[in-house]
Every structure is written in C-alpha cells, then in structure tokens.
Design a protein around this motif. Sequence first.
Motif, PDB file in Angstrom:
ATOM      1  N   PHE A 264       0.830  -1.208   0.000  1.00 36.92           N
ATOM      2  CA  PHE A 264       0.000   0.000   0.000  1.00 36.92           C
ATOM      3  C   PHE A 264       0.860   1.252   0.000  1.00 36.92           C
ATOM      4  O   PHE A 264       0.622   2.192  -0.773  1.00 36.92           O
ATOM      5  N   LEU A 265       1.877   1.284   0.862  1.00 38.51           N
ATOM      6  CA  LEU A 265       2.750   2.464   0.917  1.00 38.51           C
ATOM      7  C   LEU A 265       3.506   2.645  -0.388  1.00 38.51           C
ATOM      8  O   LEU A 265       3.659   3.766  -0.875  1.00 38.51           O
ATOM      9  N   ALA A 266       3.974   1.537  -0.963  1.00 43.27           N
ATOM     10  CA  ALA A 266       4.776   1.627  -2.187  1.00 43.27           C
ATOM     11  C   ALA A 266       3.932   2.077  -3.372  1.00 43.27           C
ATOM     12  O   ALA A 266       4.389   2.859  -4.218  1.00 43.27           O
ATOM     13  N   ILE A 267       2.694   1.585  -3.460  1.00 42.93           N
ATOM     14  CA  ILE A 267       1.854   1.893  -4.617  1.00 42.93           C
ATOM     15  C   ILE A 267       1.325   3.320  -4.568  1.00 42.93           C
ATOM     16  O   ILE A 267       1.350   4.039  -5.572  1.00 42.93           O
ATOM     17  N   MET A 268       0.836   3.747  -3.392  1.00 45.32           N
ATOM     18  CA  MET A 268       0.215   5.085  -3.361  1.00 45.32           C
ATOM     19  C   MET A 268       0.332   5.801  -2.027  1.00 45.32           C
ATOM     20  O   MET A 268       0.232   7.031  -1.984  1.00 45.32           O
ATOM     21  N   GLY A 269       0.545   5.098  -0.932  1.00 49.25           N
ATOM     22  CA  GLY A 269       0.551   5.734   0.374  1.00 49.25           C
ATOM     23  C   GLY A 269       1.578   6.838   0.518  1.00 49.25           C
ATOM     24  O   GLY A 269       1.262   7.951   0.961  1.00 49.25           O
ATOM     25  N   ASN A 270       2.824   6.566   0.145  1.00 50.74           N
ATOM     26  CA  ASN A 270       3.878   7.562   0.307  1.00 50.74           C
ATOM     27  C   ASN A 270       3.635   8.780  -0.583  1.00 50.74           C
ATOM     28  O   ASN A 270       3.887   9.919  -0.185  1.00 50.74           O
ATOM     29  N   LEU A 272       0.749   9.967  -1.546  1.00 47.93           N
ATOM     30  CA  LEU A 272      -0.321  10.757  -0.959  1.00 47.93           C
ATOM     31  C   LEU A 272       0.171  11.527   0.261  1.00 47.93           C
ATOM     32  O   LEU A 272      -0.220  12.680   0.484  1.00 47.93           O
ATOM     33  N   LEU A 273       1.037  10.920   1.060  1.00 45.51           N
ATOM     34  CA  LEU A 273       1.609  11.628   2.203  1.00 45.51           C
ATOM     35  C   LEU A 273       2.393  12.852   1.743  1.00 45.51           C
ATOM     36  O   LEU A 273       2.328  13.918   2.358  1.00 45.51           O
ATOM     37  N   GLU A 274       3.124  12.706   0.647  1.00 44.20           N
ATOM     38  CA  GLU A 274       3.880  13.835   0.119  1.00 44.20           C
ATOM     39  C   GLU A 274       2.952  14.915  -0.416  1.00 44.20           C
ATOM     40  O   GLU A 274       3.228  16.119  -0.271  1.00 44.20           O
ATOM     41  N   ASP A 275       1.836  14.506  -1.022  1.00 39.82           N
ATOM     42  CA  ASP A 275       0.854  15.490  -1.483  1.00 39.82           C
ATOM     43  C   ASP A 275       0.299  16.285  -0.309  1.00 39.82           C
ATOM     44  O   ASP A 275       0.128  17.512  -0.389  1.00 39.82           O
ATOM     45  N   LEU A 276       0.014  15.604   0.798  1.00 44.43           N
ATOM     46  CA  LEU A 276      -0.483  16.295   1.981  1.00 44.43           C
ATOM     47  C   LEU A 276       0.577  17.223   2.551  1.00 44.43           C
ATOM     48  O   LEU A 276       0.267  18.333   3.016  1.00 44.43           O
ATOM     49  N   GLU A 277       1.829  16.788   2.511  1.00 44.52           N
ATOM     50  CA  GLU A 277       2.934  17.609   3.021  1.00 44.52           C
ATOM     51  C   GLU A 277       3.103  18.885   2.198  1.00 44.52           C
ATOM     52  O   GLU A 277       3.433  19.945   2.731  1.00 44.52           O
ATOM     53  N   GLN A 278       2.849  18.796   0.899  1.00 44.98           N
ATOM     54  CA  GLN A 278       3.060  19.928   0.004  1.00 44.98           C
ATOM     55  C   GLN A 278       1.807  20.772  -0.198  1.00 44.98           C
ATOM     56  O   GLN A 278       1.820  21.739  -0.959  1.00 44.98           O
ATOM     57  N   LEU A 325      14.841  13.094   1.660  1.00 41.36           N
ATOM     58  CA  LEU A 325      13.820  12.298   2.344  1.00 41.36           C
ATOM     59  C   LEU A 325      13.883  12.539   3.843  1.00 41.36           C
ATOM     60  O   LEU A 325      14.919  12.906   4.384  1.00 41.36           O
ATOM     61  N   LYS A 326      12.741  12.347   4.488  1.00 43.93           N
ATOM     62  CA  LYS A 326      12.708  12.451   5.940  1.00 43.93           C
ATOM     63  C   LYS A 326      11.850  11.329   6.503  1.00 43.93           C
ATOM     64  O   LYS A 326      10.994  10.752   5.810  1.00 43.93           O
ATOM     65  N   VAL A 338       2.753   3.536  11.213  1.00 42.51           N
ATOM     66  CA  VAL A 338       3.797   2.806  10.491  1.00 42.51           C
ATOM     67  C   VAL A 338       4.886   3.778  10.045  1.00 42.51           C
ATOM     68  O   VAL A 338       4.585   4.827   9.457  1.00 42.51           O
ATOM     69  N   PRO A 339       6.158   3.486  10.317  1.00 40.75           N
ATOM     70  CA  PRO A 339       7.229   4.376   9.881  1.00 40.75           C
ATOM     71  C   PRO A 339       7.449   4.277   8.370  1.00 40.75           C
ATOM     72  O   PRO A 339       7.305   3.203   7.776  1.00 40.75           O
ATOM     73  N   THR A 340       7.784   5.388   7.768  1.00 36.43           N
ATOM     74  CA  THR A 340       8.081   5.418   6.335  1.00 36.43           C
ATOM     75  C   THR A 340       8.962   6.622   6.051  1.00 36.43           C
ATOM     76  O   THR A 340       9.350   7.358   6.963  1.00 36.43           O
ATOM     77  N   LYS A 341       9.281   6.839   4.800  1.00 38.12           N
ATOM     78  CA  LYS A 341      10.087   7.991   4.395  1.00 38.12           C
ATOM     79  C   LYS A 341       9.359   8.718   3.266  1.00 38.12           C
ATOM     80  O   LYS A 341       8.857   8.083   2.335  1.00 38.12           O
ATOM     81  N   ILE A 342       9.323  10.050   3.369  1.00 38.34           N
ATOM     82  CA  ILE A 342       8.691  10.861   2.337  1.00 38.34           C
ATOM     83  C   ILE A 342       9.589  12.044   2.004  1.00 38.34           C
ATOM     84  O   ILE A 342      10.561  12.322   2.708  1.00 38.34           O
ATOM     85  N   ALA A 343       9.258  12.741   0.930  1.00 36.68           N
ATOM     86  CA  ALA A 343      10.036  13.902   0.512  1.00 36.68           C
ATOM     87  C   ALA A 343       9.959  15.004   1.561  1.00 36.68           C
ATOM     88  O   ALA A 343       8.886  15.290   2.105  1.00 36.68           O
ATOM     89  N   ASP A 344      11.095  15.618   1.846  1.00 32.50           N
ATOM     90  CA  ASP A 344      11.182  16.709   2.810  1.00 32.50           C
ATOM     91  C   ASP A 344      11.175  18.025   2.044  1.00 32.50           C
ATOM     92  O   ASP A 344      12.202  18.465   1.525  1.00 32.50           O
ATOM     93  N   THR A 345      10.008  18.661   1.968  1.00 26.96           N
ATOM     94  CA  THR A 345       9.895  19.875   1.167  1.00 26.96           C
ATOM     95  C   THR A 345      10.695  21.038   1.749  1.00 26.96           C
ATOM     96  O   THR A 345      10.979  22.004   1.047  1.00 26.96           O
ATOM     97  N   ALA A 346      11.068  20.943   3.041  1.00 29.19           N
ATOM     98  CA  ALA A 346      11.878  22.000   3.642  1.00 29.19           C
ATOM     99  C   ALA A 346      13.334  21.895   3.220  1.00 29.19           C
ATOM    100  O   ALA A 346      14.116  22.826   3.449  1.00 29.19           O
TER     101      ALA A 346
END
Length: 419
Positions: A264-270, A272-278, A325-326, A338-346
């Motif tokens: 789930f994280l590999a297909i779309m979860g991460n 979507l998390l980055e979209d929310l972050e940005q 990544l962060k 669940v721990p994961t890594k996403i793009a760090d926009t900062a």
Amino acid sequence: LDSNGDPIGDGSSRSHFKAPTDPTTSITESTITKGVVVHITPWLRVFANESENFDLTTPRVDNLFRPISPQSGNTEEIGLGFTAIQNKLDFRFNSYKTSQQGESVGTSIARNRIPSFENTVFNALESVGRSQEYFAVVGYDANGPILKQAILTGEVSDTGVPSADGAYEAANNVASTQDSVSEGWEASFTYNLNRNWRFAGSFAQLENAATNRQQDVLDYIDYRSGFWGGLFNEGMHTNGDTNSTVYAPDEVPPNDASLLSERFLAIMGNELLEDLEQDGQSNQGISKHYAKLTANYSMHEGFLKGFSIGTNLRWESGKIIGSQLKDATTSLGGLTNVPTKIADTANAFFGGAHITGGMMINYRKRIFNDKVNWRIQLNVDNLFREGGDLRVIKANPDGSAIYGINNPTTFQLSNTFTF
C-alpha cells in the motif's frame, strides 16, 4: 439489457447493446466578466478585470462513484500603463490572481493504483479461500457506497482454491481533483526607437500552489481503511500468508509475498503523504521569475526592402527539482503509526537558472498589383541553449542529478498569402 433486465442477444453484435435513451448531460452555471479601463491623462491609464470561468467537460466521478462538480474559477487583475517619449515607449504593469476549484490532476492513483491495490487485496484473500470477505465498491446512492460481495465462480485454481469474482473496477470517467491559486505580476514594455528598430521585453513573477490535493482519493482510502486495516493488523502478505516472517532486504519473498501494508505504501501511500505535506506550498517544476527580451530590425529602403530580422532571449530562474527524504509515521489507509520515508519539502534541491535564445527572419511584399500580401518567415527556436543536448531536470533524494534531453534547436518555415 432490455427494460426487464434481460440480455439483448449474446453480445456478438452492436445491435445487442441498447444505448441510453438520453446520453446527454445538462449542467447550467452562470459566469460573469467585468472590465474597466480609465485614461487618467492622455499618457496614463489604469485598468481592472474580473472574470468567472466554468468548464463543461465530460462528467467525472471519484473512486466512490460520487459525481464531481465541473471545474470553475475566478481571475482578478489590476494594473496601469503609460506611454512616453512621444508615444515610442509603452509600459504596462499588471498584478493578477487566478483561483481554480476542482481541476483534474493526474489520475494514475485514482484510475490505476487504487484498482491495482484492490486487486492485490482480492487475490490475497482468494488465494487462501477467504474471498467471501471481500466487498467491492460498485456505486453510490443516497445511503452511501454500494458494495458487492465476491461470488464464487465454481472454478478451482491450480492450488485447489475456489475462484471468485468481485474485484474492484474504477469507472471509466474516474478522476481526482485539486484546487489551485496562481498569483503574480508582470512588467512589460515595447519601444519603437525609430522606423527600423523595435524592442520588447518583460519580467514576471509567478507563485502557484495547490490545495485539497487528491481529496477524492483520500475519501476513498478513509472509507476502505477499516477493511484494509484489519488485514494489515493480521500481517497479511500479498500471497494471503499471515505469518510473521520477516524477509531480509536481499531475500526474495515467495510469490512476491511482501506485506499488504508495504505494498500500500509503495503503490500510493507515500505519494499521498507527500501530497499532503506539500498542500498549499509552491509547486515543483515552476520557475518563480522569468524574463523575455526581443529585438527586431526592419528594412524599408534599398534592395533589402521588405526584410526583417529579429532575435529573442528567454530567462527563467531556478526551480525545485527534488527533495531529500525524511522519516515519517502514518496511519493512512488503516495503518497504525507505520514508519516510512517521504520527501522533505523543507530541504528541496533547486536547479540553476536557464537561458535560451532564438532568431527570426522574414520577407514580406505585396504582389499581384498589391492585391495579395505575401510573407515568408523562418523561425529558429533554441538556437542558443544552456547545457547542450542534456540538462538536469530532476534530483534524486541524495542530490544526484537526473538528466533529460534538452529542448532541441528547431527550424520552422512558414509561407503566408493574405488576400
């Protein structure tokens, strides 16, 4: 199907399919456009514009089969202009803001990845004889989503497990949306030095940000999180296995039996998390500042009469091309912190400024007793370009560059007759 719900023929001919009695869609919306120009003096003017837009496109639905309203928006612009040097110089400055609601974004998650993941979940349950636990969303009504339970087909797979039908299928017109706001300003001028020389230039700033990114997709995931979360908590793998086996990074799981939660994280979860972050931040791939300068020289006498030659330079400031990544944790889709890594926009990576240039040459003349205006023109775009054949277009999380093919030098010859 006919009016009684019975099949019309065996489906081998077009005549066996009955079209809807009224396939058209009627949507009514009002739009308003207002504008005013005030000449304060013969050389100074101010102006303002406001407009509403409405896009009547093919009707769209989200992954829950709910209708999506057509895209709409509003544009506001104010500015001033003046002329000087005996009307040889014309200057204009304008500031604008454009808001869009419900614009379609890339539908890879809505159209491809959600069905792909649902199919993975369905196959995992089916492989261990639990397909009856799967209910797919097949529609939407006043009571909410309409579900369909997987039904055994009577067929048996090679592993001896009964086969079932009932996996999720997205609608053909499924879409995901976002809202966006573009704000900026532009200063431009034209200067006719004399009969032969003409110069023009502009300098502009643009900020573009998106909000409510893929909210339609998030609504679907929130709705399915109770069902998916139960399977995640079981530790179910993509092959239906629910043991606690942990595979080493260099070990290939049997039948690609990764955890459903990982898939789930590999297909779309991460993503979507980055979209929310940005959400609400400046979009990647858009230069904040850009400028253009053109010059043109026309010949009106001698044997070169009718010829014009021009050149242009275009400059754009560096843009965001990637991020580090962060670490992050998520409960999206039924996960539990669940721990994961996403793009760090900062900590974004910026590309360098980019300059390109081109030229133009044309010849015009009135022919056939001045009844026809003939014009032939050659445009050479990207005659001058930074970076040669390759340029940096993206950056990996470690900062290493990803190269793409630079815009090539192109030649365009046009031949026009105006009567």
